[in-house]
Motif scaffolding. Structure first.
Motif, short mmCIF file in Angstrom:
data_model
loop_
_atom_site.label_atom_id
_atom_site.label_comp_id
_atom_site.label_asym_id
_atom_site.label_seq_id
_atom_site.Cartn_x
_atom_site.Cartn_y
_atom_site.Cartn_z
N LEU A 170 -3.66 8.96 10.13
CA LEU A 170 -2.34 8.57 9.65
C LEU A 170 -2.42 8.27 8.16
CD1 LEU A 170 0.62 7.83 10.10
CD2 LEU A 170 -0.14 5.51 10.74
N PHE A 171 -1.61 9.00 7.36
CA PHE A 171 -1.55 8.81 5.92
C PHE A 171 -0.17 8.25 5.58
CE2 PHE A 171 -4.73 11.93 6.71
CZ PHE A 171 -5.68 11.83 5.70
N LEU A 172 -0.12 6.98 5.11
CA LEU A 172 1.14 6.35 4.73
C LEU A 172 1.02 5.87 3.29
CD1 LEU A 172 1.99 4.20 7.90
CD2 LEU A 172 2.86 6.46 7.28
N ILE A 173 1.46 6.70 2.37
CA ILE A 173 1.44 6.36 0.95
C ILE A 173 2.89 6.22 0.52
CG2 ILE A 173 0.60 6.97 -1.34
CD1 ILE A 173 -1.59 6.55 0.77
N THR A 233 -12.17 3.59 12.73
CA THR A 233 -13.49 3.56 12.07
C THR A 233 -13.40 3.84 10.57
OG1 THR A 233 -13.83 5.90 12.57
CG2 THR A 233 -14.69 4.29 14.16
N PHE A 234 -12.26 4.33 10.09
CA PHE A 234 -12.15 4.77 8.69
C PHE A 234 -10.90 4.12 8.10
CE2 PHE A 234 -12.27 8.85 5.85
CZ PHE A 234 -12.19 8.05 4.71
N LEU A 235 -11.08 3.32 7.06
CA LEU A 235 -9.96 2.67 6.37
C LEU A 235 -10.01 3.04 4.90
CD1 LEU A 235 -7.56 0.74 6.30
CD2 LEU A 235 -9.18 -1.15 5.95
N PRO A 271 -14.60 -2.09 14.38
CA PRO A 271 -15.86 -1.46 13.90
C PRO A 271 -15.61 -0.44 12.79
CG PRO A 271 -15.20 -0.46 15.96
CD PRO A 271 -14.20 -1.56 15.70
N ILE A 272 -15.14 -0.90 11.65
CA ILE A 272 -14.94 0.01 10.52
C ILE A 272 -16.30 0.48 9.99
CG2 ILE A 272 -14.02 0.26 8.18
CD1 ILE A 272 -11.84 0.03 10.20
N ASN A 273 -16.48 1.79 9.98
CA ASN A 273 -17.73 2.37 9.45
C ASN A 273 -17.58 2.82 8.00
OD1 ASN A 273 -19.18 2.10 11.87
ND2 ASN A 273 -18.29 3.99 12.68
N ILE A 274 -16.40 3.31 7.65
CA ILE A 274 -16.17 3.84 6.31
C ILE A 274 -15.01 3.08 5.69
CG2 ILE A 274 -15.62 5.90 4.96
CD1 ILE A 274 -16.63 7.58 7.31
N GLU A 304 -8.45 7.12 11.71
CA GLU A 304 -8.40 6.99 10.25
C GLU A 304 -7.03 6.47 9.84
OE1 GLU A 304 -9.47 10.43 8.06
OE2 GLU A 304 -11.15 10.97 9.37
N LEU A 305 -7.05 5.49 8.95
CA LEU A 305 -5.81 4.95 8.40
C LEU A 305 -5.90 4.97 6.88
CD1 LEU A 305 -3.06 3.60 8.66
CD2 LEU A 305 -4.25 1.38 8.82
#
Length: 830
Positions: A134-137, A182-184, A206-209, A159-160
């Motif tokens: 999800l891409f919210l810009i 896992t990706f922020l 558990p954010i990895n990136i 992914e956010l």
């Protein structure tokens, strides 16, 4: 009916096809594993209703959508990828995404959308149960409430990407995605300060990136503590950020005891600091972190403290270290290179393109082997980039890299003058060496230890005192049996020495681009293993037929061959038609599909493809010019031949006389009257003997006493060959007088006498006006029948009409004997 049959065939055979609906292009995409519709830049104000129902991807970027009403995509149940960025959206209705339960990726980067609860109503994404990215810009409204409910229903979100965060870090709804997220990526943060409470909502996630990008002024200690599973951290700032590097390293202390893949801190220092010194304090915060990749490039680093690099967990774990594009001065390099033995796992080191490092690698050495700087590099280092690491005019490497058996890539380009001593024992397994943009000397490759196993050698854009590649005193390149790629581009080469490439036995890729070559040498085109040849931007105008054959032979032997020739201005003319045709028909793989710029015969610029398309017309033009030239030359030759034939026919006796002289006949002196037995041979028709015998024979002696005349009827001997007698009499006579009558040429012997007379003119051509013609009682028709062969040897004043007057006999005597004295009267008449 035919269209239906064609469509059926396409479907049966599985052929990829596309169609156009409302300006939207639909085609099969292997990347998305299905049909994708591209509606970019079609000025759409609403989602098209007639889109194919089986598409898996829809791109609506850069249109004029202002709102997404309910059920906007209800007819697209298989949609998995949706792109809505760069639309002037202002309204999103709650059921806008209804029916998209298979959607996996949603991108909405729209500045007109405000990231608040009004714009993003609760339950907006509740139907997107399979959404992963999800891409919210959106635009930031500091006074509005952050829409924490946007994650409702996103049970598979991984992914956010978002450009804001709730104030105070309170976002309890994130617990609903704690098992998947896992990706922020935070592109822009609402406030320029990252506090130790900003990400407290991520404690159990558990954010990895984690990527942070934006305008930052400060980061508090403990900010990164909630990231208990972090393996990759990337941080960069926008221009104008005042954050300091030491505050970032202090915040990283929360990651102590972690094993991480990478920490990317590229360009985090912009306006906050004018220069940065890597101190012992900075690295003390990182001492207990085990990270494989560290990137500190573009941070205005000028110096490294001597005690900054220590035998800590941090430096022992590093495998990839990037310090490029900083501002190191002379005090930087020694703490790094001397302490490199601490980095026992280091495989990649980049310290290239620094801005102020004038003495970093400057080391004076004598010719003795023991002097110089010996450095023990990490035993596993395979990549070392020192490009632009020294700006001195003369850099002489007296550095022995011990334990360098694993080093496979060495980039020492852009470092002034390079002088590598031959005795240095290092880099025996080097695979790639780059010494481009350097000033090099003839002995640069004397150190065979460094080049024996090379596979790639880059020597482009170099300068030297001598033109080493053209006529070196010794071979420029030593034996490199493993070399597969050689780059000599940008070296201003016009010629290449014949034996330059003689030591390369496995060369596959050769670049001679950006030189001034006007021909391809045979040595290059007969290299057995060559597969790629780059001669772009040279001075080539044509490739000869022989060179074309050599290139085609390479394809036959190797199966393929790539030739790059863009940037050359070729010649498109009659003489290069074979070359233009070869470009379009050869099996050699050419760049730009064999279409290159060329100059036409009239000096205008065109291209080879256009010239080839008009080859039939050009061929006719060329052939027309050729045959026109042939016709003109042939016509001139014909006219010249006719002129020569006419002159030969007219002046044949003179020509024969000259030819006889050339062949050796030379009378020695001009003949005189005393050399002949007779003064005149009288030739006449036998049936008309009366006038010559009874008149001419009597009158001439009276005018000129003593004149000797030969009359055939009186002087021809009996019983001899008539032909021999006639030729002998003609040869013994000073002049020949031919009496022409009406039927003169009917007598065969008279005809023979005339031909003999003309031939004798060739021998005695020195006697002027030897033949005299007397017309007696001849009509105009008879005179017209007089042979031109005879007239060509008689001048006009020696052709007389017979008259019954004393003046006639006197004139005739003077023509026979011009020096003789004649009487004033005659006693006989006709």
């Amino acid at each position: 009916m035919g269209v239906k049959v064609l469509m059926c065939l396409l479907l049966v055979k599985g052929v990829t096809y596309s169609r156009l609906v409302n300006g939207c292009h639909t085609s099969y995409s292997a990347a998305y594993k299905g049909k994708v519709t591209n509606c970019q830049k079609q000025n759409l104000t609403q989602v098209p209703l007639d889109l194919p129902k089986d598409i898996v991807g829809l791109d609506l970027q850069d249109n004029l959508l202002t709102s997404l009403p309910n059920n906007s995509f209800i007819t697209l149940p298989k949609l998995r990828f949706l792109f809505l960025s760069h639309n002037p959206l202002t309204e999103l209705q709650r059921e806008a995404f209804r029916g998209l339960d298979k959607l996996e990726t949603l991108e909405m980067a729209c500045d007109t959308l405000s990231l608040d609860v009004t714009t993003y109503p609760d339950g907006l994404f509740q139907h997107l149960v399979h959404l992963q990215k999800l891409f919210l810009i959106s635009s930031i409204n500091g006074d509005a409430q952050f829409p924490t409910q946007i994650v409702e229903g996103l049970s598979n979100l991984e992914e956010l990407h978002i450009n804001s965060w709730p104030e105070g870090g309170h976002w309890p709804q994130l617990q609903k995605v704690k098992d998947t997220l896992t990706f922020l990526d935070i592109d822009t943060v609402g406030v320029p300060i990252l506090r130790n409470t900003t990400f407290e909502a991520l404690h159990d996630i558990p954010i990895n990136i984690f990527w942070v990008n934006g305008l930052l002024s400060s980061i508090e200690t403990g900010t990164l503590c909630p990231f208990t599973n972090l393996s990759k951290l990337r941080m960069s700032t926008s221009y104008g950020s005042s954050i300091k590097l030491v505050s970032i390293t202090r915040a990283l202390q929360c990651l102590a005891g972690r094993r991480m893949e990478e920490i990317i801190l590229s360009r985090v220092v912009t306006t906050g600091e004018s220069s940065v010194i890597l101190t012992e304090e900075m690295f003390s915060y990182l001492a207990d972190i085990c990270v494989k990749k560290v990137d500190l490039s573009r941070n205005k680093i000028t110096q490294v403290d001597a005690n900054a690099i220590t035998n800590s967990t941090f430096f022992r774990c590093i495998e990839y270290l990037d310090l490029s594009k900083n501002m190191f001065n002379g005090g930087m390099i020694k703490p790094v290179v001397i302490s490199m033995h601490f980095m026992e796992n280091l495989k990649y080191l980049d310290a290239s393109q620094v801005h102020r490092m004038s003495s970093s690698l400057r080391q004076t050495y004598a010719t003795k082997r023991q002097e110089g700087l010996y450095l023990s590099i990490p035993p596993n280092l395979s990549y070392l980039n020192l490009s632009g690491a020294a700006n001195a005019n003369h850099v002489r490497i007296a550095v022995t890299l011990t334990h360098s058996d694993h080093l496979s890539v060495l980039d020492f380009s852009r470092n002034g003058l390079i002088d590598i001593p031959a005795y240095l024992e290092c880099c025996k397994n080097l695979k790639l060496l780059d010494i481009s943009h350097m000033k090099i000397q003839q002995n640069v490759f004397n150190n065979t230890n460094m080049v024996t196993n090379l596979e790639t050698l880059l020597v482009h854009d170099v300068t030297s005192d001598d033109d080493m590649f053209v006529s070196p005193t010794e071979p420029f390149f030593h034996v490199m049996t493993e070399l597969k790629r050689l780059d000599l581009s940008g070296n201003n080469l016009q010629l290449i020495n014949k034996n330059t490439f003689s030591n390369f036995q496995e060369l596959e890729n050769l670049s001679l681009a950006r030189n001034r070559l006007n021909d391809l040498s045979e040595e290059i085109l007969t290299m057995v293993w060559l597969k790629h040849l780059d001669v772009t931007s040279n001075s080539l105008s044509v490739i000869s037929t022989y060179q074309q054959t050599l290139l085609d032979d390479i394809v036959v032997n190797n199966g393929f061959f790539y030739l790059y020739m863009a940037g050359n201005i070729f010649s498109c003319s009659c003489g290069t038609l074979h070359f233009i045709q070869w470009l379009q028909e050869t099996d050699v793989t050419l760049d730009d599909h064999g279409n290159y710029s060329c100059i036409l015969g009239d000096g205008t610029l065109s291209d080879t493809a256009t010239f080839y398309a008009k080859r039939t017309f050009e061929w006719r033009t060329c052939v027309g010019h050729f045959w026109l030239s042939v016709a003109i030359i042939g016509t001139l030759i014909t006219l010249l031949s006719l002129l020569v034939a006419f002159l030969v026919k007219k002046y044949l006796p003179k020509i024969e006389h000259q030819l006889l002289q050339v062949l050796g006949y030379n009378p020695g002196r001009r003949p005189k009257r005393e050399d002949f037995d007779y003064d005149a041979y009288i030739c006449y028709e036998s049936s008309q003997y009366d006038w010559p015998c009874h008149c001419l024979f009597k009158e001439l002696p009276q005018v000129s006493p003593g004149i000797r005349l030969y009359l055939p009827d009186l002087h021809d001997p009996v019983g001899c060959s008539q032909a021999e007698v006639t030729i002998d009499a003609l040869s013994r006579s000073w002049k020949i007088v031919i009496v022409l009558t009406e039927n003169f040429l009917k007598d065969e012997w008279i005809h023979f006498t005339v031909l003999s007379t003309v031939r004798l003119m060739s021998v005695n051509n020195a006697i002027s006006d030897r033949v005299l013609l007397l017309y007696r009682d001849m009509s105009s028709a008879a005179r017209a029948r007089v042979p031109h062969l005879l007239l060509n040897v008689v001048s006009e004043e020696h052709i007389l009409d017979v008259e019954d007057s004393p003046q006639f006999w006197t004139h005739l005597c003077q023509l026979i004997l011009p020096l003789a004295k004649t009487t004033s009267s005659s006693s006989g008449y006709l």
